[in-house]
Write a protein that holds these residues in place. Sequence first.
Motif, short mmCIF file in Angstrom:
data_model
loop_
_atom_site.label_atom_id
_atom_site.label_comp_id
_atom_site.label_asym_id
_atom_site.label_seq_id
_atom_site.Cartn_x
_atom_site.Cartn_y
_atom_site.Cartn_z
N TYR A 592 -12.18 2.62 -19.24
CA TYR A 592 -11.82 3.88 -19.89
C TYR A 592 -12.44 5.05 -19.13
O TYR A 592 -11.81 6.11 -19.01
CB TYR A 592 -12.30 3.87 -21.35
CG TYR A 592 -11.63 2.81 -22.17
CD1 TYR A 592 -10.38 3.02 -22.73
CD2 TYR A 592 -12.23 1.57 -22.36
CE1 TYR A 592 -9.75 2.03 -23.49
CE2 TYR A 592 -11.62 0.57 -23.10
CZ TYR A 592 -10.38 0.80 -23.66
OH TYR A 592 -9.76 -0.16 -24.39
N VAL A 593 -13.63 4.87 -18.62
CA VAL A 593 -14.26 5.91 -17.81
C VAL A 593 -13.44 6.15 -16.54
O VAL A 593 -13.17 7.30 -16.15
CB VAL A 593 -15.71 5.52 -17.44
CG1 VAL A 593 -16.32 6.54 -16.49
CG2 VAL A 593 -16.56 5.40 -18.71
N ILE A 594 -13.03 5.06 -15.89
CA ILE A 594 -12.23 5.19 -14.66
C ILE A 594 -10.92 5.92 -14.95
O ILE A 594 -10.51 6.82 -14.21
CB ILE A 594 -11.96 3.80 -14.05
CG1 ILE A 594 -13.27 3.18 -13.58
CG2 ILE A 594 -10.98 3.91 -12.89
CD1 ILE A 594 -13.13 1.73 -13.12
N PHE A 595 -10.27 5.54 -16.05
CA PHE A 595 -9.00 6.21 -16.37
C PHE A 595 -9.21 7.68 -16.67
O PHE A 595 -8.42 8.53 -16.22
CB PHE A 595 -8.33 5.53 -17.57
CG PHE A 595 -7.15 6.31 -18.09
CD1 PHE A 595 -5.98 6.39 -17.35
CD2 PHE A 595 -7.23 6.98 -19.31
CE1 PHE A 595 -4.89 7.12 -17.81
CE2 PHE A 595 -6.15 7.70 -19.77
CZ PHE A 595 -4.97 7.78 -19.03
N MET A 596 -10.24 8.02 -17.43
CA MET A 596 -10.46 9.43 -17.77
C MET A 596 -10.79 10.25 -16.53
O MET A 596 -10.39 11.41 -16.42
CB MET A 596 -11.57 9.55 -18.82
CG MET A 596 -11.21 8.95 -20.18
SD MET A 596 -9.62 9.53 -20.83
CE MET A 596 -9.96 11.30 -21.01
N VAL A 597 -11.52 9.66 -15.59
CA VAL A 597 -11.79 10.35 -14.33
C VAL A 597 -10.48 10.61 -13.58
O VAL A 597 -10.22 11.72 -13.11
CB VAL A 597 -12.78 9.55 -13.45
CG1 VAL A 597 -12.83 10.14 -12.04
CG2 VAL A 597 -14.17 9.56 -14.08
N LEU A 598 -9.64 9.58 -13.49
CA LEU A 598 -8.36 9.74 -12.80
C LEU A 598 -7.48 10.77 -13.49
O LEU A 598 -6.85 11.60 -12.85
CB LEU A 598 -7.63 8.40 -12.72
CG LEU A 598 -8.27 7.32 -11.82
CD1 LEU A 598 -7.50 6.01 -11.96
CD2 LEU A 598 -8.30 7.77 -10.38
N PHE A 599 -7.45 10.69 -14.81
CA PHE A 599 -6.62 11.64 -15.56
C PHE A 599 -7.14 13.06 -15.39
O PHE A 599 -6.36 14.01 -15.19
CB PHE A 599 -6.61 11.25 -17.03
CG PHE A 599 -5.77 12.17 -17.89
CD1 PHE A 599 -4.40 12.14 -17.81
CD2 PHE A 599 -6.38 13.06 -18.75
CE1 PHE A 599 -3.62 13.00 -18.59
CE2 PHE A 599 -5.61 13.92 -19.53
CZ PHE A 599 -4.23 13.88 -19.45
N GLY A 600 -8.46 13.24 -15.45
CA GLY A 600 -9.02 14.58 -15.27
C GLY A 600 -8.74 15.13 -13.88
O GLY A 600 -8.39 16.31 -13.72
N VAL A 601 -8.88 14.28 -12.86
CA VAL A 601 -8.59 14.73 -11.50
C VAL A 601 -7.11 15.07 -11.35
O VAL A 601 -6.75 16.01 -10.64
CB VAL A 601 -9.02 13.65 -10.48
CG1 VAL A 601 -8.58 14.03 -9.07
CG2 VAL A 601 -10.53 13.47 -10.51
#
Length: 772
Positions: A592-601
């Motif tokens: 979930y952290v990885i996805f949120m980072v990707l989504f934010g970027v």
Amino acid sequence: MSGLHFKEKINHLCSGITLFVLLPLLLITAPLLAHAERLPEFLSKNPPAEIFPGADRIGEPEGKPMVARAYKGNEQLGFVYLTTDIVNTRGYSSKPIDMLVGLANDGTIRGVKLVEHHEPIVLIGIPQAKVDAFIRHYIGLNFIKNPPKPGKAPADIISGATVTLMVINDSMQRSVNAIAKQYKVGTAQVNTGNDSDGQSKAAQTRPRRKINESKQDIQSWTELLAQKAIGHLHMTVGDANKSFEANSGGEAAKHPEPGKPEDTFIDLYTAVVSQPSIGKSLLGEPGYSRLKQSLKPGQQAVMVAGEGHYSWKGSGYVRGGIFDRIEVIQGATSFRFTDQNHERLIALAPQDAPKFKEVSLFTVPEGIEFDAAEPWRLQLMIQRVLNVKDKAFVTADLNYHLPAAYSEDDPKAEPVEITVETSAAPNESAPDAAAENQVQNGLWKQVWRGKRWQIGIVAFSLLVLIGIFFFQDTLTKYPVFYDRFRLVFLAFSLFYIGWYAQAQLSVVNVLTFTTALRTGFSWEYFLMDPLVFILWCATAISILFWNRGAFCGWLCPFGALQELLNRAAKKTGIRQIAVPHGMHTRLAALKYVIFMVLFGVSLYELGLAEKLSEVEPFKTAVILKFVREWWFVLFAVVLLAAGLFIERFYCRYLCPLGAALAIPARLRVFDWLRRYPMCGNPCQRCAHDCPVQAIHPEGDIDPNECIQCLNCQMLYHHNTLCPHLVQVNRKKQKQAAAKAELERQNATPATEQVVHFIPQHGKTGSSRTGEH
């Protein structure tokens, strides 16, 4: 904090993560090797007869461009050259494709041999023999006497190797023309080495141009377009259909582009935005400032925008990382952009600029010799689907020459010979060049028609999967049959959906979709890949019924690969690692952290998010079948190796796509998985046996982690493995035994008992005597 500084901080942060999780990104922008003439290297490895049949010797390499003369005795038969010494066309791998060509004095191609390439041909199921067979079609052709139509190959392009074979065709056509022009091949004055007429004359020259950095005024879109600082190619549906009729034969004409002939097929625009005036006008001053700071000395940048039925982007770049529909050609140099050079733009700065469906900023890859102030062309490849295996292709050129006001003479540079290059010159009128274009908003309809069998197979598999879920209570009562059936379905997902149909979903699809919702949604873009579109629709609907498990547990090719490998590991005795529940819960949050980072970027820059999405090994393991740079392969292999000890390791802890699907899965309406009151308290059998540890010790099933493998449902119905059923059955057996005993007793008939009293005479007689 400026946007540039923010981007730098993001890059630094991601570089640190890459050491452990994003390993393949470390070397993703490795510099290209310098180009050098390599004809002598390959001549020493190949006998003369293989390159030029009939020749008994090959002379020493000479001249510029470099050639070697082929002889039979003392008679010169022609020339041998290496295509990459003549033209710098790069393939799908962004590396040259080296071919030795034997060209006779009259211009006939006597021999062609592919001697080195770095194309991922075999990883997409294309045998090398098919490519070699395609190349042999050039033997016997004479491009001097019978010039081919631009982009027209001598044989059908092999589906799946489009870019590679288009590059080969382009290299052959342009290299033959270059050699013919330089050495007068096909004429009575062919250079035989005995005369120096062709090379002794001093060529006319002019000063080489460079970008005028002093011109920095901001102008409107209309002004730039009028000055031709923005290049423009317009093509109608009628133009596209005529182009296919003229260049691709009758089969392509049977599949015309739908729509009115006057409808816009594509409006394609391009401009050199590394020129200050054009860059500031189109990107805005802040955008241009960021661009200039990111460019290396001498590096250029180009804007490409388009509108209409046909997408100049396509969808291939999402999987393969290369924009295969556009190619920059300048003289002997040509190249395609990759996702590493790409930045998606939301809109252009001028107020009068059109609102484009697709607009992007590209930087010229390092190692490419590109002179932005000299003429070049943007070649658009247009494809038309004929059937499930065959496609037709034509090309259209957008010729671009930076206006004189935006450039200036460069006295330090080598002068330019004043010769019209046949490959770059518009040898046809503008309408004819436009007629060399293609179509396709209706292209997606042609793609769907061409893949109707694949669509049917995938649709049938989805119906089967729906049947599994609806009748799961019945199926899971037969654990042996169900387990074998699941193995077959997983194999289908891996081999057909993944390796054959290339329909692996990715978090990039999620990021692209959410960005499209913010910047201008178009169904046509997503409809270009029917199998991916169908799987996405099925996944979205299934979330309401079965959370993310329908895709993650059944339809994901990489997930299937992990599970199949883990099963094989268990069969061979590899001991499994049991992750403590507390640690498992914390590790599961990583995805979930990885996805949120990707989504934010992606909200900041979609192109950067796409690069970081290499945390998914899907492209390496499924799309490219492990034929890729070693660091990507190593990353994927490490994840699969971890899955041998911890089943579905990547799915559990690192998959951003799984996290993206789990978030809306909270909206699910139904709960199909059945439980007993004692599940979790005290029984822990299902929790211990769950392949992904989606069952809490308390007995609750975590919908975010459940992959709907139905293992717990098999246990739910298993009379000997489920403790609850064992107790119930034992109790039932006792009750049944007691009932049977009672029934047995009740069933026994009653018998009369006769009691005979036998008198004792002695005692009776004395008794009676006494009484008397």
